[in-house]
Design an enzyme around this catalytic site. Structure first.
Site, PDB file in Angstrom:
ATOM      1  N   CYS A 215      43.349  28.221  36.201  1.00 46.03           N
ATOM      2  CA  CYS A 215      42.373  29.287  36.313  1.00 46.03           C
ATOM      3  C   CYS A 215      43.209  30.450  35.786  1.00 46.03           C
ATOM      4  O   CYS A 215      44.025  31.050  36.765  1.00 46.03           O
ATOM      5  CB  CYS A 215      41.471  29.452  37.410  1.00 46.03           C
TER       6      CYS A 215
ATOM      7  N   CYS B 239      31.334  39.742  43.176  1.00 40.15           N
ATOM      8  CA  CYS B 239      32.544  39.704  42.678  1.00 40.15           C
ATOM      9  C   CYS B 239      33.577  40.546  43.079  1.00 40.15           C
ATOM     10  O   CYS B 239      33.672  41.729  43.077  1.00 40.15           O
ATOM     11  CB  CYS B 239      32.663  39.198  41.285  1.00 40.15           C
TER      12      CYS B 239
ATOM     13  N   GLU C 243      45.971  37.351  39.874  1.00 40.34           N
ATOM     14  CA  GLU C 243      45.756  36.247  40.497  1.00 40.34           C
ATOM     15  C   GLU C 243      45.423  34.707  39.481  1.00 40.34           C
ATOM     16  O   GLU C 243      44.899  35.316  38.276  1.00 40.34           O
ATOM     17  CB  GLU C 243      44.456  36.114  41.363  1.00 40.34           C
TER      18      GLU C 243
ATOM     19  N   CYS D  40      37.397  34.826  42.540  1.00 42.65           N
ATOM     20  CA  CYS D  40      38.426  35.836  41.604  1.00 42.65           C
ATOM     21  C   CYS D  40      38.587  37.119  42.647  1.00 42.65           C
ATOM     22  O   CYS D  40      37.741  37.803  42.733  1.00 42.65           O
ATOM     23  CB  CYS D  40      37.406  35.920  40.355  1.00 42.65           C
TER      24      CYS D  40
ATOM     25  N   CYS E 100      38.357  44.396  36.578  1.00 42.42           N
ATOM     26  CA  CYS E 100      37.452  43.948  35.636  1.00 42.42           C
ATOM     27  C   CYS E 100      36.591  45.261  35.482  1.00 42.42           C
ATOM     28  O   CYS E 100      36.291  46.171  36.602  1.00 42.42           O
ATOM     29  CB  CYS E 100      36.612  42.797  36.065  1.00 42.42           C
TER      30      CYS E 100
ATOM     31  N   CYS F 108      30.388  43.068  38.463  1.00 42.34           N
ATOM     32  CA  CYS F 108      29.362  42.081  38.959  1.00 42.34           C
ATOM     33  C   CYS F 108      29.439  42.265  40.459  1.00 42.34           C
ATOM     34  O   CYS F 108      30.150  42.338  41.048  1.00 42.34           O
ATOM     35  CB  CYS F 108      29.824  40.501  38.764  1.00 42.34           C
TER      36      CYS F 108
END
Length: 359
Positions: A114, A128, A93, A342, A121, A125
Site C-alpha cells: 500500500c 481518516c 507511510e 492511513c 492529504c 475525510c
C-alpha cells in the site's frame, strides 16, 4: 541548487529521449534500464557493459537514492508498516501486506504494498488520520517508486501487487502517479501487471476523467463510505464539490469500454452509515455501476470520535448487500495492532516532534 533527478524516476520514453538527444541509441537505453531494474545496481560505475563516456553522462545528469527507513512496525497478522523520510524531511507511510494463502488454498507468494501518493492529504475525510495535518505536497515519481524499493528491502522479496491506498489522493497527483505506473508496469521496469495495481480515489472527478482516458487496465477502487449525499457530506468534504450526481457518471465513463468492475470501498462507522437503509442505498449504486463492494469495519483512530460497529451489525449489513446479489466482501483492516490505518504512524511521529494534538 536542486538535486539531480533520480534514474529510478525515468520512464523508458523519457530516458530514451534523453539518450537520443545525446547521440546514443535505443539499445543503450535498454541496457541502462536492465541494470537499474533487473540487476538492481545502485551506481553508474557498476554498469560494466556501458562505455565510460556514457556512464559519465548518466552520473552528470542523474543519481540513485532510496528514502531512509525511519521505523518498521510488525503486526501479529504479518502486516508491516514502515515510515520513510524523504530528502526534505517529510514522513511517508507504506504498508506491506503478505497474503498467506491463495484462493486455491495453497501458500501464496503475493506481496501487496500500500503506497502513498502525497505527504498528507487535502481532502480531509473526517474519519481518516492522513488529512489531520493537511496536505504538505505531492510525492514525486521517484518517491513513489522509492517506497516499492524500500518495501522489497524490508520484505526480502519482490512486491507483485500495488494498491495506491496510502496517504493522499492519487488522482490529484495524476502526472507523477502516471509516470510511476509506467515504470511499475513496463517490461523494462518493475514489470507488475496492470491488473495487479489498484488506484483508490475519494471521488476526485477531474482525476477520474483523466484515468478514464489512461490506456492501461489499472483497477479502480472508490472510497465511497456513504451512499447518499447526506452521509458523504458529513464525513467526506470532497462530496460537497463533486456530489454523487457527478461522481457516478464519472465512474460510468471510466467503466465504458473496460472489462472491469470498480470496487466500492465502504468503511462501516457506527451510527453513521451502517443502517439497513444505508445498505439499500449502497445496493442501488452498486447495481447501477455493476460494481463489487468491499466493506471495512472502521479502524479506530486516536483523537477522532468515530467507532466501529458491532460484529453483528457488520454481518447484518454485509448480508443485506449479498442478498441483493452484489459481490461483497468484508475485510477487516490488517495491522490493527500497529495502527495501520492511513496516516496514523506519521501522525504519531509528528505529535512526538511538535506536540501537536488533533482537535
Amino acid at each position: 541548487m536542486s538535486p539531480l533527478p533520480l534514474i529510478t524516476a525515468q520512464t523508458e520514453e523519457k530516458l530514451l529521449a534523453f539518450l537520443t538527444e545525446h547521440g546514443h541509441t535505443k539499445f543503450r537505453a535498454q541496457q541502462v534500464l536492465d541494470w537499474v531494474w533487473r540487476k538492481r545496481v545502485t551506481t553508474f560505475d557498476a554498469m560494466s557493459n556501458l562505455p565510460p563516456a556514457l556512464k559519465n553522462l548518466l552520473a552528470e545528469h542523474f543519481r540513485f537514492h532510496t528514502p531512509e527507513i525511519v521505523e518498521i512496525h510488525g503486526s501479529a497478522d504479518t502486516t508491516r508498516k514502515f515510515l520513510t523520510k524523504m530528502e526534505d524531511g517529510s514522513l511517508v507511510e507504506s504498508v506491506i501486506i503478505p497474503a498467506a494463502v491463495a484462493e486455491n488454498g495453497e501458500k501464496s507468494e503475493r506481496v501487496t504494498l500500500c503506497v502513498s501518493s502525497q505527504v498528507g492529504c487535502a481532502f480531509g475525510c473526517k474519519f481518516c488520520a492522513s488529512g489531520l495535518l493537511g496536505l504538505k505536497r505531492h510525492l514525486t515519481t521517484g518517491e513513489i517508486i522509492g517506497q516499492i524499493l524500500s518495501a522489497e528491502t524490508i520484505a526480502g522479496k519482490r512486491v507483485n501487487n500495488i494498491v495506491f491506498m496510502g496517504m493522499g489522493e492519487p488522482l490529484s497527483n495524476f502526472d507523477n502517479v502516471a509516470d510511476a505506473l509506467e515504470i511499475i508496469t513496463s517490461h523494462r521496469g518493475l514489470e507488475i501487471g496492470a491488473r495487479h495495481i489498484t488506484i483508490s480515489t475519494s471521488g476526485f472527478v477531474p482525476g477520474l476523467k483523466k484515468l478514464a482516458a489512461y490506456p492501461r487496465q489499472i483497477r479502480l477502487a472508490v472510497s465511497l463510505h456513504g451512499a447518499t449525499d447526506e452521509v458523504r457530506d458529513q464525513i467526506m468534504p470532497v462530496n460537497k464539490k463533486w456530489p454523487l450526481s457527478q461522481l457516478i457518471p464519472a465512474l460510468e465513463e471510466w467503466s465504458r469500454g473496460r472489462n472491469q468492475m470498480p470496487t466500492l470501498e465502504y468503511i462501516l462507522i457506527r451510527d453513521i452509515n451502517d443502517s439497513p437503509k444505508d445498505a439499500s442505498h449502497l445496493v442501488r449504486i452498486a447495481k447501477r455501476l455493476h460494481a463489487k463492494v468491499n466493506l471495512i469495519p472502521y479502524n479506530t483512530v486516536e483523537g477522532l470520535p468515530w467507532k466501529r460497529p458491532s460484529e453483528e451489525r457488520c454481518r447484518s449489513f454485509r448480508d443485506a448487500v449479498h442478498k441483493a446479489r452484489i459481490p461483497v466482501t468484508m475485510r477487516y483492516e490488517k495491522g490493527h495492532d500497529i495502527n495501520a490505518a492511513c496516516g496514523q504512524l506519521r501522525l504519531r511521529k509528528e505529535q512526538e516532534k511538535n506536540g501537536w494534538t488533533p482537535r
